[in-house]
Write a protein that holds these residues in place. Structure first.
Motif, PDB file in Angstrom:
ATOM      1  N   THR A 157      -4.158  -2.946  -4.516  1.00 40.96           N
ATOM      2  CA  THR A 157      -3.260  -3.641  -3.753  1.00 40.96           C
ATOM      3  C   THR A 157      -4.112  -4.991  -3.718  1.00 40.96           C
ATOM      4  OG1 THR A 157      -2.739  -1.859  -2.580  1.00 40.96           O
ATOM      5  CG2 THR A 157      -2.473  -3.929  -1.356  1.00 40.96           C
ATOM      6  N   MET A 158      -5.411  -5.254  -3.647  1.00 45.87           N
ATOM      7  CA  MET A 158      -6.100  -6.418  -3.564  1.00 45.87           C
ATOM      8  C   MET A 158      -5.879  -7.111  -4.734  1.00 45.87           C
ATOM      9  SD  MET A 158     -10.104  -7.028  -3.330  1.00 45.87           S
ATOM     10  CE  MET A 158     -10.239  -6.142  -4.845  1.00 45.87           C
TER      11      MET A 158
ATOM     12  N   SER B 111      -5.189  -2.185   3.305  1.00 49.73           N
ATOM     13  CA  SER B 111      -4.601  -1.298   2.584  1.00 49.73           C
ATOM     14  C   SER B 111      -5.302  -0.078   2.379  1.00 49.73           C
ATOM     15  CB  SER B 111      -4.618  -2.030   1.100  1.00 49.73           C
ATOM     16  OG  SER B 111      -5.678  -2.427   0.614  1.00 49.73           O
ATOM     17  N   TRP B 112      -6.713  -0.005   2.341  1.00 50.00           N
ATOM     18  CA  TRP B 112      -7.512   1.117   2.452  1.00 50.00           C
ATOM     19  C   TRP B 112      -6.992   2.044   3.428  1.00 50.00           C
ATOM     20  CZ3 TRP B 112     -13.593   1.742   2.502  1.00 50.00           C
ATOM     21  CH2 TRP B 112     -13.853   3.034   2.409  1.00 50.00           C
TER      22      TRP B 112
ATOM     23  N   ALA C 204      -6.242   0.692  -2.312  1.00 48.19           N
ATOM     24  CA  ALA C 204      -6.730  -0.636  -1.975  1.00 48.19           C
ATOM     25  C   ALA C 204      -7.103  -1.506  -2.678  1.00 48.19           C
ATOM     26  CB  ALA C 204      -7.815  -0.321  -1.019  1.00 48.19           C
TER      27      ALA C 204
ATOM     28  N   SER D 216       0.828  -1.265  -0.050  1.00 47.16           N
ATOM     29  CA  SER D 216      -0.041  -0.092  -0.068  1.00 47.16           C
ATOM     30  C   SER D 216       0.862   1.176   0.151  1.00 47.16           C
ATOM     31  CB  SER D 216      -0.974  -0.013   1.228  1.00 47.16           C
ATOM     32  OG  SER D 216      -1.827  -1.227   1.088  1.00 47.16           O
TER      33      SER D 216
ATOM     34  N   THR E 124      -8.450  -5.313   1.631  1.00 51.66           N
ATOM     35  CA  THR E 124      -9.085  -4.309   1.391  1.00 51.66           C
ATOM     36  C   THR E 124      -9.050  -3.242   2.332  1.00 51.66           C
ATOM     37  OG1 THR E 124     -10.070  -5.502  -0.639  1.00 51.66           O
ATOM     38  CG2 THR E 124     -10.732  -3.150   0.115  1.00 51.66           C
TER      39      THR E 124
ATOM     40  N   ALA F 173      -9.020   4.711  -1.405  1.00 53.45           N
ATOM     41  CA  ALA F 173      -9.544   3.256  -2.045  1.00 53.45           C
ATOM     42  C   ALA F 173      -9.075   2.845  -3.263  1.00 53.45           C
ATOM     43  CB  ALA F 173     -11.195   3.957  -2.057  1.00 53.45           C
TER      44      ALA F 173
ATOM     45  N   THR G 255      -4.204   1.775   5.544  1.00 52.25           N
ATOM     46  CA  THR G 255      -3.009   2.273   5.341  1.00 52.25           C
ATOM     47  C   THR G 255      -2.888   3.575   4.627  1.00 52.25           C
ATOM     48  OG1 THR G 255      -2.210  -0.070   5.850  1.00 52.25           O
ATOM     49  CG2 THR G 255      -0.554   1.448   4.878  1.00 52.25           C
TER      50      THR G 255
END
Length: 147
Positions: free
Chosen positions: A99-100, A133-134, A96, A67, A130, A93, A136
């Motif tokens: 990253t996902m 990472s969102w 995220a 992230s 999600t 977002a 972070t």
């Protein structure tokens, strides 16, 4: 005559940043809990090569690092939104989701799972990834700014 007092927090206006920050802190913690719980879940079939402790540690360390890298690498068009808090949330977002998708792609390669001893990611892992990472990315953007 007593008038009803206003609530001490708002989802908008002067205190909205505190409310959003608290919400993202809860999302971060919830996401971490999902990632750890899913690594030790006996209900989902886990490959023999998987090490639950290594899987949970790799996800806890790897998701925020990825992230952070995507936050630094992102240079998206931010002129279309006016509210700064919305910009923080929207850009976080986007990080995220990327990253996902990246972790899902990497975990789908069998040779990487065999090489690292990590398991293939499950559906609940995607939610945890999600959320972590969102949150972070939101905290990084909030600290560093959007430029």
């Amino acid at each position: 005559m007593n008038t009803p007092s206003k609530p001490s927090f708002k989802f908008y206006g002067k205190n909205s940043a505190r409310t959003i920050t608290a919400m993202f802190a809860m999302l971060f913690i919830t996401g971490l809990m999902l990632l750890v719980r899913n690594s030790f879940d006996d209900i989902e079939p886990i490959a023999d090569i998987a090490n639950p402790l290594a899987s949970s540690l790799a996800l806890i360390i790897g998701v925020p690092i990825i992230s952070f890298g995507l936050v630094i690498a992102s240079n998206l068009d931010r002129r279309c939104t006016e509210d700064y808090t919305f910009q923080l949330m929207a850009n976080a977002a986007q990080v995220a989701v990327i990253t996902m998708l990246a972790l899902n792609l990497l975990s789908s390669f069998d040779f990487l799972n065999e090489l690292t001893g990590l398991r293939e990611l499950q559906k609940d892992d995607m939610i945890g990834i999600t959320l972590v990472s969102w949150a972070t990315a939101y905290f990084i953007f909030r600290q560093r700014g959007l430029k």
